[in-house]
Design a protein around this motif. Structure first.
Motif, short mmCIF file in Angstrom:
data_model
loop_
_atom_site.label_atom_id
_atom_site.label_comp_id
_atom_site.label_asym_id
_atom_site.label_seq_id
_atom_site.Cartn_x
_atom_site.Cartn_y
_atom_site.Cartn_z
N ASN A 86 -44.45 -2.37 2.01
CA ASN A 86 -45.01 -1.74 2.90
C ASN A 86 -46.13 -2.43 3.33
O ASN A 86 -46.81 -3.17 2.47
CB ASN A 86 -45.48 -0.33 2.75
CG ASN A 86 -44.34 0.50 2.12
OD1 ASN A 86 -43.54 0.87 3.13
ND2 ASN A 86 -44.17 0.94 0.86
N ASN A 89 -48.89 -5.34 8.98
CA ASN A 89 -47.82 -6.43 9.52
C ASN A 89 -47.28 -7.11 8.12
O ASN A 89 -47.96 -7.23 7.06
CB ASN A 89 -48.69 -7.31 10.38
CG ASN A 89 -49.40 -6.71 11.66
OD1 ASN A 89 -48.55 -5.96 12.30
ND2 ASN A 89 -50.75 -6.91 11.76
N ALA A 104 -42.91 -8.79 11.21
CA ALA A 104 -42.99 -7.86 11.57
C ALA A 104 -44.07 -7.00 11.82
O ALA A 104 -45.02 -7.08 10.93
CB ALA A 104 -41.96 -6.93 10.63
N ASN A 105 -44.18 -6.54 13.19
CA ASN A 105 -45.71 -6.27 13.68
C ASN A 105 -45.76 -4.67 13.60
O ASN A 105 -44.81 -4.15 13.93
CB ASN A 105 -45.84 -6.83 15.00
CG ASN A 105 -46.13 -8.42 15.01
OD1 ASN A 105 -46.69 -8.94 14.58
ND2 ASN A 105 -45.24 -8.85 15.84
N ASN A 106 -46.99 -4.12 13.08
CA ASN A 106 -47.13 -2.83 13.19
C ASN A 106 -46.73 -2.14 14.41
O ASN A 106 -46.31 -0.82 14.37
CB ASN A 106 -48.68 -2.43 13.10
CG ASN A 106 -48.83 -1.31 12.68
OD1 ASN A 106 -48.09 -0.44 11.98
ND2 ASN A 106 -50.16 -0.38 13.09
N ALA A 107 -46.95 -2.69 15.61
CA ALA A 107 -46.27 -2.07 16.92
C ALA A 107 -44.99 -1.86 17.07
O ALA A 107 -44.55 -1.33 17.82
CB ALA A 107 -47.04 -2.87 17.97
N GLY A 108 -44.14 -2.52 16.24
CA GLY A 108 -42.76 -2.31 16.10
C GLY A 108 -42.10 -3.72 16.53
O GLY A 108 -40.76 -3.72 16.45
N SER A 109 -42.58 -4.56 16.93
CA SER A 109 -41.96 -5.78 17.48
C SER A 109 -41.63 -6.83 16.26
O SER A 109 -42.24 -6.63 15.19
CB SER A 109 -42.76 -6.59 18.40
OG SER A 109 -44.09 -7.22 17.65
N VAL A 110 -40.35 -7.47 16.19
CA VAL A 110 -40.22 -8.33 15.11
C VAL A 110 -39.89 -9.57 15.97
O VAL A 110 -39.24 -9.74 16.89
CB VAL A 110 -38.78 -7.69 14.50
CG1 VAL A 110 -38.28 -8.99 13.44
CG2 VAL A 110 -39.09 -6.61 13.99
N THR A 122 -38.25 -9.00 19.37
CA THR A 122 -37.91 -7.83 20.17
C THR A 122 -39.15 -6.90 20.56
O THR A 122 -40.34 -7.51 20.31
CB THR A 122 -37.28 -6.82 18.74
OG1 THR A 122 -38.36 -6.68 17.87
CG2 THR A 122 -36.36 -7.50 18.02
N ASP A 123 -38.87 -6.11 21.48
CA ASP A 123 -39.79 -5.36 22.09
C ASP A 123 -39.48 -3.95 22.52
O ASP A 123 -38.17 -3.90 22.25
CB ASP A 123 -40.71 -6.07 23.33
CG ASP A 123 -39.67 -6.54 24.42
OD1 ASP A 123 -38.82 -5.61 24.79
OD2 ASP A 123 -39.84 -7.43 24.97
N SER A 124 -40.11 -3.09 23.08
CA SER A 124 -39.56 -1.86 23.54
C SER A 124 -38.45 -1.71 24.39
O SER A 124 -37.64 -1.05 24.63
CB SER A 124 -40.73 -0.89 24.03
OG SER A 124 -41.24 -1.60 25.32
#
Length: 140
Positions: A86, A89, A104-110, A122-124
């Motif tokens: 956990n 980032n 792996a970024n807190n915003a969800g991107s890898v 990766t992005d939304s």
């Protein structure tokens, strides 16, 4: 703190019983060299040095182990459930070059990188690939 009882002046040496009693008193304040059990938090400001194959173990059945085997550094999880890392980032980096190869970024991107250059991100909206894509088959 224990006190050693001695005879004042120059008299006969302490008897074996007196020596044993003194060492028993000393041992009440000190951890044994092996098999010591501690309660509460342990503070080691100078670090804890473990040799090859000496393991830091966690869990009732040593489910989680962290150790170095002389060649490889290992995190071994044999317990039930997931091994979770956990963080806000999370980044995996090369010890030699410092290059990031997975972030792996807190915003969800890898981001997955090769030699520090992001090749898959990766992005939304999906993924972005930089470079050549080789596939054994493609189904669109």
């Amino acid at each position: 703190m224990s006190t050693i009882v001695t005879r004042s002046g120059k008299g006969s040496p302490l008897t074996n019983t007196e020596v044993d009693a003194n060492f028993t008193n000393l041992n009440t304040d000190k951890a044994e060299l092996s098999g010591a059990t501690f309660t509460g938090e342990i503070t080691a400001n100078g670090g804890i040095a473990l040799g090859d194959n000496d393991k830091a173990t966690f869990g009732a059945g040593d489910d989680l182990q962290i150790y170095h085997d002389g060649t490889n550094s290992n995190i071994y999880d044999a317990g039930t459930g997931d091994l979770r890392i956990n963080g806000v980032n999370i980044e995996l980096r090369s010890a030699a070059s410092g290059d990031s190869y997975l972030k792996a970024n807190n915003a969800g991107s890898v981001d997955i990188a090769y030699s520090g250059d992001v090749k898959l991100a990766t992005d939304s909206g999906g993924i972005t690939v930089t470079g050549v894509v080789t596939a054994t088959s493609l189904d669109i």
